[in-house]
Write an enzyme that holds these catalytic residues in place. Structure first.
Site, PDB file in Angstrom:
ATOM      1  N   CYS A   1      34.226 -22.573 -17.579  1.00  0.00           N
ATOM      2  CA  CYS A   1      33.017 -21.877 -18.009  1.00  0.00           C
ATOM      3  C   CYS A   1      33.305 -20.837 -19.088  1.00  0.00           C
ATOM      4  O   CYS A   1      33.658 -21.183 -20.197  1.00  0.00           O
ATOM      5  CB  CYS A   1      32.301 -21.273 -16.802  1.00  0.00           C
ATOM      6  SG  CYS A   1      30.534 -20.948 -17.142  1.00  0.00           S
TER       7      CYS A   1
ATOM      8  N   LYS B   1      19.235 -18.031 -19.000  1.00  0.00           N
ATOM      9  CA  LYS B   1      20.445 -18.498 -18.344  1.00  0.00           C
ATOM     10  C   LYS B   1      20.289 -19.959 -17.943  1.00  0.00           C
ATOM     11  O   LYS B   1      19.262 -20.355 -17.403  1.00  0.00           O
ATOM     12  CB  LYS B   1      20.721 -17.647 -17.099  1.00  0.00           C
ATOM     13  CG  LYS B   1      21.994 -18.017 -16.365  1.00  0.00           C
ATOM     14  CD  LYS B   1      22.187 -17.111 -15.154  1.00  0.00           C
ATOM     15  CE  LYS B   1      23.484 -17.411 -14.430  1.00  0.00           C
ATOM     16  NZ  LYS B   1      23.662 -16.545 -13.236  1.00  0.00           N
TER      17      LYS B   1
ATOM     18  N   HIS C   1      30.974 -25.404 -13.473  1.00  0.00           N
ATOM     19  CA  HIS C   1      31.656 -24.845 -12.305  1.00  0.00           C
ATOM     20  C   HIS C   1      31.873 -25.915 -11.238  1.00  0.00           C
ATOM     21  O   HIS C   1      31.168 -25.942 -10.220  1.00  0.00           O
ATOM     22  CB  HIS C   1      30.848 -23.691 -11.720  1.00  0.00           C
ATOM     23  CG  HIS C   1      30.901 -22.446 -12.521  1.00  0.00           C
ATOM     24  ND1 HIS C   1      31.988 -21.592 -12.506  1.00  0.00           N
ATOM     25  CD2 HIS C   1      29.999 -21.895 -13.389  1.00  0.00           C
ATOM     26  CE1 HIS C   1      31.759 -20.560 -13.305  1.00  0.00           C
ATOM     27  NE2 HIS C   1      30.561 -20.726 -13.862  1.00  0.00           N
TER      28      HIS C   1
ATOM     29  N   GLU D   1      33.992 -25.958  -9.089  1.00  0.00           N
ATOM     30  CA  GLU D   1      34.501 -25.304  -7.881  1.00  0.00           C
ATOM     31  C   GLU D   1      33.395 -24.706  -7.016  1.00  0.00           C
ATOM     32  O   GLU D   1      33.638 -24.337  -5.856  1.00  0.00           O
ATOM     33  CB  GLU D   1      35.498 -24.201  -8.258  1.00  0.00           C
ATOM     34  CG  GLU D   1      34.897 -22.882  -8.691  1.00  0.00           C
ATOM     35  CD  GLU D   1      34.397 -22.856 -10.128  1.00  0.00           C
ATOM     36  OE1 GLU D   1      34.024 -21.766 -10.596  1.00  0.00           O
ATOM     37  OE2 GLU D   1      34.366 -23.928 -10.787  1.00  0.00           O
TER      38      GLU D   1
END
Length: 314
Positions: free
Chosen positions: A142, A163, A235, A237
């Protein structure tokens, strides 16, 4: 893990054309095995949450991994106790003389800050430069991916009006690369960021290859042509509740965040989210660790010239 076959078995060519990992008897006989040494530079505010997410993925591979945790400075963290940081994290001076098989640099909540205005920007640049000589393969996640693309290649991101948060559909743009072995033609991945990279600029750069992208979220996985740097714009994760926690955190701070896309059941924040990216997130980390770390790294980490390039293998 690879399938070991006789050197000249006819099936080898067929399997390799299907992007199946096979290893000749000759290479297997000369392959040394040891634990992989991976360094994690954790830039996220909640250190324990992020380190747990990454260790969960690293632990889901058949390889033994020795992990060192790195902090960017010794200033007190607002979200993690100083005891935890002092007990488990190292300063860069303690590792700069070492070599590592892999390095993971996490994202950071700095999406709207110019790189040069980041308080530790000089430290980030120093660690990125160091990694190019001391690490077999680096995985940037990221914000770190954007920062590294800017520092290494001069490619700047563009800020978004809102966002980008949610789970987005991605497609493969390359087929015969080890990183994508086992990937579906289309797959889902979470994003949470205020900026994006121009896909066409990435594709036009001679030292980069865009492996996967999304019509909604842009480039996702970008690999350097020397196979040493992997830039992941999202992301993999993240756990099921991470985007939810971020959304309600922003609401509590008086912001007006958009509901994360394709995430909550029926797009209703009052309902549980659905995790649909775990499989490919795990596969991404497993493939990176196997094909771009374990298969390429020298047995003797003191001699980084021993890296085995994929171009001699495919």
């Amino acid at each position: 893990m690879p399938v070991k076959i006789p050197d000249d078995l006819p099936a080898a060519e067929i399997l390799e054309s299907e992007n199946i990992f096979v290893m000749s008897e000759t290479r297997a006989a000369n392959q040394d095995i040891r634990p992989m040494k991976v360094l994690i530079l954790n830039l996220m505010p909640n250190k324990i949450e992020t380190e747990t997410q990454l260790l969960r993925l690293l632990g889901n591979t058949p390889l033994q991994v020795d992990v060192d945790l790195l902090r960017i400075h010794d200033k007190e963290s607002r979200h993690t106790s100083i005891d935890h940081m002092n007990n488990f994290y190292r300063d860069f001076e303690a590792v700069r003389h070492k070599n590592y098989d892999g390095l993971i640099i996490t994202g950071a909540p700095l999406g709207q800050v110019e790189f040069e205005d980041v308080s530790y920007w000089d430290h980030i640049r120093e660690i990125i430069d160091w990694s190019q000589q001391h690490v077999t393969s680096v995985l940037f996640l990221c914000w770190a991916a954007h920062a590294a693309l800017f520092h290494l290649y001069g490619l700047n991101r563009k800020l978004l009006k809102e966002k980008r948060s949610g789970v987005f559909l991605h497609k493969r743009t390359h087929r015969h690369v080890p990183l994508l072995r086992g990937f579906d033609d289309e797959f889902l991945a979470p994003h949470s960021r205020f900026a994006e990279m121009d896909v066409q600029l990435l594709k036009a750069h001679p030292a980069l290859q865009v492996l996967t992208e999304s019509d909604e979220a842009g480039a996702y996985m970008v690999l350097s042509t020397n196979n040493r740097n992997l830039f992941v714009m999202g992301h993999p994760e993240y756990q099921k509740s991470t985007l939810k926690d971020e959304y309600f955190r922003d609401l509590g701070a008086g912001l007006q965040p958009e509901i994360p896309q394709n995430y909550f059941r029926h797009n209703d924040p009052g309902q549980d989210p659905v995790a649909r990216w775990y499989g490919h997130g795990s596969l991404l980390i497993s493939n990176w660790l196997n094909y771009y770390v374990y298969q390429l790294t020298p047995y003797n980490l003191d001699d980084m010239s021993g890296i085995t390039p994929w171009e001699n293998e495919v």
